[in-house]
Design a protein around this motif. Structure first.
Motif, PDB file in Angstrom:
ATOM      1  N   VAL A 183       0.488  -1.196  -0.263  1.00 40.58           N
ATOM      2  CA  VAL A 183       0.323  -0.010   0.271  1.00 40.58           C
ATOM      3  C   VAL A 183       0.289   1.283   0.637  1.00 40.58           C
ATOM      4  O   VAL A 183       1.913   1.352   0.436  1.00 40.58           O
ATOM      5  CB  VAL A 183      -0.812   0.255   1.045  1.00 40.58           C
ATOM      6  CG1 VAL A 183      -1.918  -1.312   0.950  1.00 40.58           C
ATOM      7  CG2 VAL A 183      -0.418  -0.096   2.567  1.00 40.58           C
ATOM      8  N   ASP A 184       0.416   2.386  -0.600  1.00 40.01           N
ATOM      9  CA  ASP A 184       0.977   3.675  -0.634  1.00 40.01           C
ATOM     10  C   ASP A 184       0.650   4.417   0.948  1.00 40.01           C
ATOM     11  O   ASP A 184      -0.601   4.706   1.068  1.00 40.01           O
ATOM     12  CB  ASP A 184       0.540   4.150  -1.807  1.00 40.01           C
ATOM     13  CG  ASP A 184       1.628   3.479  -3.049  1.00 40.01           C
ATOM     14  OD1 ASP A 184       2.541   3.060  -2.728  1.00 40.01           O
ATOM     15  OD2 ASP A 184       1.208   3.851  -3.999  1.00 40.01           O
ATOM     16  N   VAL A 185       1.651   5.178   1.313  1.00 37.33           N
ATOM     17  CA  VAL A 185       1.294   5.977   2.285  1.00 37.33           C
ATOM     18  C   VAL A 185       2.003   6.811   2.350  1.00 37.33           C
ATOM     19  O   VAL A 185       3.210   6.619   2.018  1.00 37.33           O
ATOM     20  CB  VAL A 185       2.289   5.184   3.904  1.00 37.33           C
ATOM     21  CG1 VAL A 185       1.329   6.136   4.970  1.00 37.33           C
ATOM     22  CG2 VAL A 185       0.681   3.909   3.748  1.00 37.33           C
ATOM     23  N   GLU A 186       1.855   8.150   2.710  1.00 33.94           N
ATOM     24  CA  GLU A 186       2.542   9.237   2.587  1.00 33.94           C
ATOM     25  C   GLU A 186       3.057   9.422   3.358  1.00 33.94           C
ATOM     26  O   GLU A 186       2.252   9.845   4.835  1.00 33.94           O
ATOM     27  CB  GLU A 186       0.981  10.797   2.427  1.00 33.94           C
ATOM     28  CG  GLU A 186       2.255  11.845   1.615  1.00 33.94           C
ATOM     29  CD  GLU A 186       1.587  12.863   1.446  1.00 33.94           C
ATOM     30  OE1 GLU A 186       0.511  13.501   1.647  1.00 33.94           O
ATOM     31  OE2 GLU A 186       1.127  12.711  -0.062  1.00 33.94           O
TER      32      GLU A 186
ATOM     33  N   ARG B  12       5.679   3.256   0.023  1.00 31.65           N
ATOM     34  CA  ARG B  12       5.200   1.787  -0.538  1.00 31.65           C
ATOM     35  C   ARG B  12       5.480   0.951   0.325  1.00 31.65           C
ATOM     36  O   ARG B  12       6.942   0.583   0.403  1.00 31.65           O
ATOM     37  CB  ARG B  12       5.012   1.581  -1.231  1.00 31.65           C
ATOM     38  CG  ARG B  12       4.678  -0.193  -2.031  1.00 31.65           C
ATOM     39  CD  ARG B  12       4.660  -0.531  -3.323  1.00 31.65           C
ATOM     40  NE  ARG B  12       3.395   1.129  -4.085  1.00 31.65           N
ATOM     41  CZ  ARG B  12       2.933   0.607  -5.515  1.00 31.65           C
ATOM     42  NH1 ARG B  12       4.254   0.188  -6.261  1.00 31.65           N
ATOM     43  NH2 ARG B  12       2.375   1.743  -5.713  1.00 31.65           N
ATOM     44  N   VAL B  13       4.653   0.101   1.653  1.00 25.87           N
ATOM     45  CA  VAL B  13       4.845  -0.721   2.349  1.00 25.87           C
ATOM     46  C   VAL B  13       4.526  -2.307   2.472  1.00 25.87           C
ATOM     47  O   VAL B  13       2.912  -1.451   1.556  1.00 25.87           O
ATOM     48  CB  VAL B  13       4.787   0.021   4.279  1.00 25.87           C
ATOM     49  CG1 VAL B  13       6.170   0.836   3.763  1.00 25.87           C
ATOM     50  CG2 VAL B  13       3.373   0.630   3.928  1.00 25.87           C
ATOM     51  N   PRO B  14       3.826  -2.924   3.622  1.00 25.13           N
ATOM     52  CA  PRO B  14       3.287  -3.374   3.536  1.00 25.13           C
ATOM     53  C   PRO B  14       2.035  -3.775   4.210  1.00 25.13           C
ATOM     54  O   PRO B  14       2.056  -2.745   4.688  1.00 25.13           O
ATOM     55  CB  PRO B  14       4.151  -5.128   4.064  1.00 25.13           C
ATOM     56  CG  PRO B  14       5.482  -5.142   3.645  1.00 25.13           C
ATOM     57  CD  PRO B  14       5.747  -3.165   3.484  1.00 25.13           C
ATOM     58  N   GLU B  15       0.332  -4.287   3.663  1.00 25.70           N
ATOM     59  CA  GLU B  15      -0.288  -2.975   3.843  1.00 25.70           C
ATOM     60  C   GLU B  15      -0.156  -3.886   5.533  1.00 25.70           C
ATOM     61  O   GLU B  15      -0.885  -3.429   6.246  1.00 25.70           O
ATOM     62  CB  GLU B  15      -1.456  -3.661   3.359  1.00 25.70           C
ATOM     63  CG  GLU B  15      -1.347  -5.750   3.035  1.00 25.70           C
ATOM     64  CD  GLU B  15      -2.714  -6.494   2.701  1.00 25.70           C
ATOM     65  OE1 GLU B  15      -3.909  -5.439   2.181  1.00 25.70           O
ATOM     66  OE2 GLU B  15      -2.553  -7.908   3.024  1.00 25.70           O
ATOM     67  N   ASP B  16       0.045  -4.587   6.607  1.00 29.22           N
ATOM     68  CA  ASP B  16       0.198  -5.351   7.317  1.00 29.22           C
ATOM     69  C   ASP B  16       1.345  -4.329   8.454  1.00 29.22           C
ATOM     70  O   ASP B  16       1.704  -4.580   9.548  1.00 29.22           O
ATOM     71  CB  ASP B  16       0.399  -6.544   8.042  1.00 29.22           C
ATOM     72  CG  ASP B  16       1.554  -7.080   7.463  1.00 29.22           C
ATOM     73  OD1 ASP B  16       2.122  -6.813   6.742  1.00 29.22           O
ATOM     74  OD2 ASP B  16       1.793  -8.278   7.807  1.00 29.22           O
ATOM     75  N   ALA B  17       2.132  -3.253   8.058  1.00 31.20           N
ATOM     76  CA  ALA B  17       3.511  -2.623   8.510  1.00 31.20           C
ATOM     77  C   ALA B  17       2.618  -1.523   9.486  1.00 31.20           C
ATOM     78  O   ALA B  17       1.605  -1.185   9.565  1.00 31.20           O
ATOM     79  CB  ALA B  17       4.434  -2.020   7.338  1.00 31.20           C
TER      80      ALA B  17
ATOM     81  N   ALA C 246       6.887   2.521   7.950  1.00 33.83           N
ATOM     82  CA  ALA C 246       6.218   3.268   6.994  1.00 33.83           C
ATOM     83  C   ALA C 246       7.660   4.623   7.414  1.00 33.83           C
ATOM     84  O   ALA C 246       8.187   4.417   6.490  1.00 33.83           O
ATOM     85  CB  ALA C 246       5.552   3.621   7.154  1.00 33.83           C
ATOM     86  N   CYS C 247       7.445   4.918   8.503  1.00 33.94           N
ATOM     87  CA  CYS C 247       8.155   6.618   9.050  1.00 33.94           C
ATOM     88  C   CYS C 247       9.682   5.468   8.782  1.00 33.94           C
ATOM     89  O   CYS C 247      10.882   6.708   8.182  1.00 33.94           O
ATOM     90  CB  CYS C 247       8.622   6.113  10.378  1.00 33.94           C
ATOM     91  SG  CYS C 247       6.865   6.777  10.230  1.00 33.94           S
ATOM     92  N   ALA C 248      10.447   3.972   9.037  1.00 33.02           N
ATOM     93  CA  ALA C 248      11.582   3.546   8.663  1.00 33.02           C
ATOM     94  C   ALA C 248      11.748   4.202   7.878  1.00 33.02           C
ATOM     95  O   ALA C 248      13.037   4.145   6.769  1.00 33.02           O
ATOM     96  CB  ALA C 248      12.326   2.467   8.999  1.00 33.02           C
ATOM     97  N   ALA C 249      10.913   3.545   6.181  1.00 33.45           N
ATOM     98  CA  ALA C 249      11.436   3.298   5.005  1.00 33.45           C
ATOM     99  C   ALA C 249      10.755   4.622   4.249  1.00 33.45           C
ATOM    100  O   ALA C 249      11.829   4.625   3.335  1.00 33.45           O
ATOM    101  CB  ALA C 249      10.083   2.690   4.349  1.00 33.45           C
ATOM    102  N   ALA C 250      10.880   5.817   5.067  1.00 36.75           N
ATOM    103  CA  ALA C 250      10.546   6.822   4.280  1.00 36.75           C
ATOM    104  C   ALA C 250      12.328   7.545   4.695  1.00 36.75           C
ATOM    105  O   ALA C 250      11.841   8.729   4.380  1.00 36.75           O
ATOM    106  CB  ALA C 250       9.679   7.798   4.321  1.00 36.75           C
ATOM    107  N   GLY C 251      12.860   7.187   5.862  1.00 35.22           N
ATOM    108  CA  GLY C 251      14.210   7.684   6.488  1.00 35.22           C
ATOM    109  C   GLY C 251      13.628   8.849   7.674  1.00 35.22           C
ATOM    110  O   GLY C 251      14.789   9.329   7.570  1.00 35.22           O
ATOM    111  N   LYS C 252      12.708   8.225   8.542  1.00 30.06           N
ATOM    112  CA  LYS C 252      12.241   9.038   9.480  1.00 30.06           C
ATOM    113  C   LYS C 252      12.690   8.980  10.790  1.00 30.06           C
ATOM    114  O   LYS C 252      12.151   7.500  10.757  1.00 30.06           O
ATOM    115  CB  LYS C 252      10.929   9.344   9.107  1.00 30.06           C
ATOM    116  CG  LYS C 252      10.036  10.265   8.039  1.00 30.06           C
ATOM    117  CD  LYS C 252      10.739  11.985   7.662  1.00 30.06           C
ATOM    118  CE  LYS C 252      10.398  11.786   6.635  1.00 30.06           C
ATOM    119  NZ  LYS C 252      10.787  13.566   5.569  1.00 30.06           N
TER     120      LYS C 252
END
Length: 279
Positions: free
Chosen positions: A10-13, A20-25, A30-36
């Protein structure tokens, strides 16, 4: 390792950036994937989130309240603000309340976060209530210093149903008097503890620490920058647990286990954790 079933993405802002992260994340994933870099204390990568510390809260668009990033699951199209004025103010107050009542001197990155969010623990005055108390040193393996305990419950979960199933410790008391305790506050040597040390492994503040580390900190000789880490396999039985040996001045000062190891998930038994005296 067994193959895992495919997961829908799924796409998350996150702060205006789409990831884009797995739906059960979780939002934290998601923050880690975005480098936050979102601060966490009670979050454990091997434990079910407890939402105890609230230092990881973020602002989700359309939500009435701030959400704990460590447990809130992502939703397609979700928009998250990690550094909004509201989220920063909440973290500032949480850090002030914790640091004014608990000794965070051995909590990794606590001083950095207090400075980053402009927290002022001293604003409550010198008469502010604290949980200060002498460390409990009643065995040769690990020390309980509840003056550093933030009541995140990670040790209780690791000792209980989530990993060890020993149930040697639990929460006693209510409100400001609540504390982690053995049954009837008995010494650890008289409790159900099996000395696996898995509670020490998950403690985020140093309230539970290896006796070797506690003694070296008291002597002023504990220096993680001078320590090396060597991962090996425990030789006590055929399970094959990975051990990470922390070595300072050619001596093993403590033993941990990689959290991503499929056998241990960071957990060990008393022999793997503390039985290195023969080395």
């Amino acid at each position: 390792m067994p193959l895992q079933p495919p997961r829908r993405l799924v796409d998350v802002e996150i702060d205006g950036e789409t990831v884009r992260v797995p739906e059960d994340a979780t939002v934290l994933d998601a923050c880690a994937a975005a480098g936050k870099d979102v601060p966490t204390l009670c979050h454990g990568d091997t434990l079910t989130p407890k939402n105890a510390c609230r230092v990881c809260v973020v602002e989700v668009a359309g939500a009435r309240t701030l959400a704990p990033a460590c447990s809130r699951k992502v939703e397609a199209g979700m928009s998250v603000g990690t550094d909004t004025e509201r989220a920063r103010h909440s973290r500032k107050v949480v850090l002030e309340l914790l640091a004014s009542s608990v000794d965070l001197s051995t909590t990794p990155r606590a001083a950095e976060w207090i400075a980053e969010y402009g927290a002022e623990p001293g604003r409550f005055g010198e008469q502010a209530a604290t949980v200060a108390q002498p460390p409990k040193v009643d065995n040769d393996l690990y020390v309980r210093d509840y003056g550093k305990c933030i009541l995140c419950y990670k040790c209780v979960d690791a000792c209980g149903e989530q990993w060890q199933n020993t149930f040697a410790i639990a929460v006693a008391g209510r409100g400001f008097d609540a504390t982690i305790s053995t049954e009837f506050d008995a010494p650890l040597t008289d409790s159900a503890c099996v000395y696996c040390g898995n509670c020490v492994e998950v403690c985020p503040t140093g309230a539970l620490s290896f006796k070797s580390e506690f003694d070296m900190r008291a002597e002023g000789t504990w220096d993680e920058s001078r320590q090396t880490r060597t991962t090996t396999i425990c030789s006590y039985c055929g399970v094959g647990c990975n051990l990470t040996l922390h070595v300072q001045e050619n001596k093993i000062v403590k033993v941990t286990s990689p959290h991503d190891n499929p056998v241990t998930h960071g957990n060990l038994c008393v022999k793997g954790r503390f039985g290195y005296g023969y080395v």
